[in-house]
Design a protein around this motif. Structure first.
Motif, PDB file in Angstrom:
ATOM      1  N   ARG A 131      -7.598  14.127  -2.008  1.00  0.00           N
ATOM      2  CA  ARG A 131      -8.802  14.115  -2.858  1.00  0.00           C
ATOM      3  C   ARG A 131      -8.577  13.276  -4.116  1.00  0.00           C
ATOM      4  NH1 ARG A 131      -9.236  19.498  -1.247  1.00  0.00           N
ATOM      5  NH2 ARG A 131      -8.362  20.267  -3.196  1.00  0.00           N
ATOM      6  N   LYS A 132      -7.427  13.420  -4.741  1.00  0.00           N
ATOM      7  CA  LYS A 132      -7.122  12.667  -5.964  1.00  0.00           C
ATOM      8  C   LYS A 132      -7.049  11.171  -5.667  1.00  0.00           C
ATOM      9  CE  LYS A 132      -5.670  12.040 -10.240  1.00  0.00           C
ATOM     10  NZ  LYS A 132      -6.538  12.169 -11.400  1.00  0.00           N
ATOM     11  N   LEU A 133      -6.333  10.799  -4.612  1.00  0.00           N
ATOM     12  CA  LEU A 133      -6.230   9.378  -4.252  1.00  0.00           C
ATOM     13  C   LEU A 133      -7.598   8.802  -3.923  1.00  0.00           C
ATOM     14  CD1 LEU A 133      -3.027   9.557  -2.023  1.00  0.00           C
ATOM     15  CD2 LEU A 133      -3.198   8.464  -4.275  1.00  0.00           C
ATOM     16  N   ASP A 134      -8.382   9.543  -3.150  1.00  0.00           N
ATOM     17  CA  ASP A 134      -9.716   9.076  -2.770  1.00  0.00           C
ATOM     18  C   ASP A 134     -10.631   8.940  -3.987  1.00  0.00           C
ATOM     19  OD1 ASP A 134      -8.888   8.978  -0.129  1.00  0.00           O
ATOM     20  OD2 ASP A 134      -9.967  10.797   0.474  1.00  0.00           O
ATOM     21  N   SER A 135     -10.543   9.887  -4.923  1.00  0.00           N
ATOM     22  CA  SER A 135     -11.406   9.836  -6.104  1.00  0.00           C
ATOM     23  C   SER A 135     -11.086   8.635  -6.988  1.00  0.00           C
ATOM     24  CB  SER A 135     -11.303  11.132  -6.919  1.00  0.00           C
ATOM     25  OG  SER A 135     -10.083  11.196  -7.627  1.00  0.00           O
ATOM     26  N   LYS A 136      -9.834   8.176  -6.929  1.00  0.00           N
ATOM     27  CA  LYS A 136      -9.424   6.993  -7.693  1.00  0.00           C
ATOM     28  C   LYS A 136      -9.676   5.696  -6.930  1.00  0.00           C
ATOM     29  CE  LYS A 136      -5.660   6.861 -10.054  1.00  0.00           C
ATOM     30  NZ  LYS A 136      -6.001   6.564 -11.426  1.00  0.00           N
ATOM     31  N   GLY A 137     -10.067   5.817  -5.664  1.00  0.00           N
ATOM     32  CA  GLY A 137     -10.292   4.629  -4.853  1.00  0.00           C
ATOM     33  C   GLY A 137      -9.015   3.924  -4.426  1.00  0.00           C
ATOM     34  N   VAL A 138      -7.935   4.669  -4.343  1.00  0.00           N
ATOM     35  CA  VAL A 138      -6.638   4.104  -3.966  1.00  0.00           C
ATOM     36  C   VAL A 138      -6.592   3.884  -2.457  1.00  0.00           C
ATOM     37  CG1 VAL A 138      -4.146   4.543  -3.887  1.00  0.00           C
ATOM     38  CG2 VAL A 138      -5.462   5.221  -5.906  1.00  0.00           C
ATOM     39  N   ASP A 139      -6.210   2.687  -2.037  1.00  0.00           N
ATOM     40  CA  ASP A 139      -5.927   2.420  -0.625  1.00  0.00           C
ATOM     41  C   ASP A 139      -4.517   2.931  -0.339  1.00  0.00           C
ATOM     42  OD1 ASP A 139      -8.342   1.130  -0.054  1.00  0.00           O
ATOM     43  OD2 ASP A 139      -7.556  -0.802  -0.707  1.00  0.00           O
ATOM     44  N   TYR A 140      -4.355   3.675   0.747  1.00  0.00           N
ATOM     45  CA  TYR A 140      -3.044   4.194   1.102  1.00  0.00           C
ATOM     46  C   TYR A 140      -2.977   4.395   2.602  1.00  0.00           C
ATOM     47  CZ  TYR A 140      -5.622   8.618   1.166  1.00  0.00           C
ATOM     48  OH  TYR A 140      -6.541   9.600   1.429  1.00  0.00           O
ATOM     49  N   ILE A 191       0.857  -1.185   0.000  1.00  0.00           N
ATOM     50  CA  ILE A 191       0.000   0.000   0.000  1.00  0.00           C
ATOM     51  C   ILE A 191       0.894   1.236   0.000  1.00  0.00           C
ATOM     52  CG2 ILE A 191      -1.685   1.303   1.344  1.00  0.00           C
ATOM     53  CD1 ILE A 191      -2.767  -1.341   2.369  1.00  0.00           C
ATOM     54  N   PRO A 192       0.629   2.195  -0.888  1.00  0.00           N
ATOM     55  CA  PRO A 192       1.432   3.417  -0.882  1.00  0.00           C
ATOM     56  C   PRO A 192       1.239   4.197   0.422  1.00  0.00           C
ATOM     57  CG  PRO A 192      -0.368   3.580  -2.471  1.00  0.00           C
ATOM     58  CD  PRO A 192      -0.398   2.205  -1.902  1.00  0.00           C
ATOM     59  N   VAL A 193       2.216   5.032   0.714  1.00  0.00           N
ATOM     60  CA  VAL A 193       2.181   5.853   1.923  1.00  0.00           C
ATOM     61  C   VAL A 193       2.131   7.314   1.516  1.00  0.00           C
ATOM     62  CG1 VAL A 193       3.391   6.478   4.050  1.00  0.00           C
ATOM     63  CG2 VAL A 193       3.533   4.130   3.175  1.00  0.00           C
ATOM     64  N   LEU A 194       1.222   8.054   2.135  1.00  0.00           N
ATOM     65  CA  LEU A 194       1.125   9.493   1.928  1.00  0.00           C
ATOM     66  C   LEU A 194       1.599  10.174   3.206  1.00  0.00           C
ATOM     67  CD1 LEU A 194       0.223  12.078   0.465  1.00  0.00           C
ATOM     68  CD2 LEU A 194      -2.058  11.685   1.437  1.00  0.00           C
ATOM     69  N   TYR A 195       2.727  10.884   3.115  1.00  0.00           N
ATOM     70  CA  TYR A 195       3.231  11.674   4.233  1.00  0.00           C
ATOM     71  C   TYR A 195       2.663  13.077   4.075  1.00  0.00           C
ATOM     72  CZ  TYR A 195       6.557   7.880   4.871  1.00  0.00           C
ATOM     73  OH  TYR A 195       7.130   6.650   5.081  1.00  0.00           O
ATOM     74  N   SER A 196       2.018  13.571   5.119  1.00  0.00           N
ATOM     75  CA  SER A 196       1.256  14.805   5.029  1.00  0.00           C
ATOM     76  C   SER A 196       1.280  15.526   6.370  1.00  0.00           C
ATOM     77  CB  SER A 196      -0.187  14.449   4.639  1.00  0.00           C
ATOM     78  OG  SER A 196      -0.964  15.587   4.475  1.00  0.00           O
ATOM     79  N   LYS A 197       0.605  16.684   6.405  1.00  0.00           N
ATOM     80  CA  LYS A 197       0.391  17.393   7.672  1.00  0.00           C
ATOM     81  C   LYS A 197      -0.882  18.213   7.548  1.00  0.00           C
ATOM     82  CE  LYS A 197       3.022  21.600   6.840  1.00  0.00           C
ATOM     83  NZ  LYS A 197       4.081  22.462   7.336  1.00  0.00           N
ATOM     84  N   PRO A 198      -1.514  18.505   8.660  1.00  0.00           N
ATOM     85  CA  PRO A 198      -2.733  19.311   8.641  1.00  0.00           C
ATOM     86  C   PRO A 198      -2.463  20.703   8.055  1.00  0.00           C
ATOM     87  CG  PRO A 198      -2.441  18.280  10.783  1.00  0.00           C
ATOM     88  CD  PRO A 198      -1.173  18.048  10.016  1.00  0.00           C
ATOM     89  N   GLY A 199      -3.424  21.205   7.313  1.00  0.00           N
ATOM     90  CA  GLY A 199      -3.318  22.553   6.772  1.00  0.00           C
ATOM     91  C   GLY A 199      -2.540  22.666   5.481  1.00  0.00           C
ATOM     92  N   CYS A 200      -2.038  21.577   4.971  1.00  0.00           N
ATOM     93  CA  CYS A 200      -1.247  21.577   3.735  1.00  0.00           C
ATOM     94  C   CYS A 200      -2.202  21.473   2.540  1.00  0.00           C
ATOM     95  CB  CYS A 200      -0.269  20.412   3.765  1.00  0.00           C
ATOM     96  SG  CYS A 200       0.552  20.071   2.193  1.00  0.00           S
TER      97      CYS A 200
END
Length: 76
Positions: free
Chosen positions: A21-30, A4-13
């Motif tokens: 949004r893009k990953l979710d719209s494609k139905g990607v599990d991450y 499963i890919p990993v998305l490194y993120s932070k709030p407010g970015c």
């Protein structure tokens, strides 16, 4: 791809939110990793030589920084 890919993120970015949004719209599990809650995550993205967010890690050969819809479409 088996991992499963990993998305490194932070709030407010803003770019992070766009990537989610893009990953979710494609139905990607991450796996979502908030770097503000993990020193290990910060160290990991520095190991990959990234200074900005988001960082998407697909495999040792495939990872990138920033909101990259074309790379999401290509690799995920």
């Amino acid at each position: 791809m088996t991992d499963i890919p990993v998305l490194y993120s932070k709030p407010g970015c803003v770019q992070c939110k766009s990537t989610v949004r893009k990953l979710d719209s494609k139905g990607v599990d991450y796996d979502y990793v908030d770097i503000t809650e993990s020193d290990d995550a910060v160290a990991r993205i520095k190991e990959l030589n990234y200074l900005g967010l988001p960082v998407v890690y697909v495999s040792p050969e495939v990872h990138w920084s920033g909101h990259q819809p074309a790379l999401i479409d290509e690799h995920l």
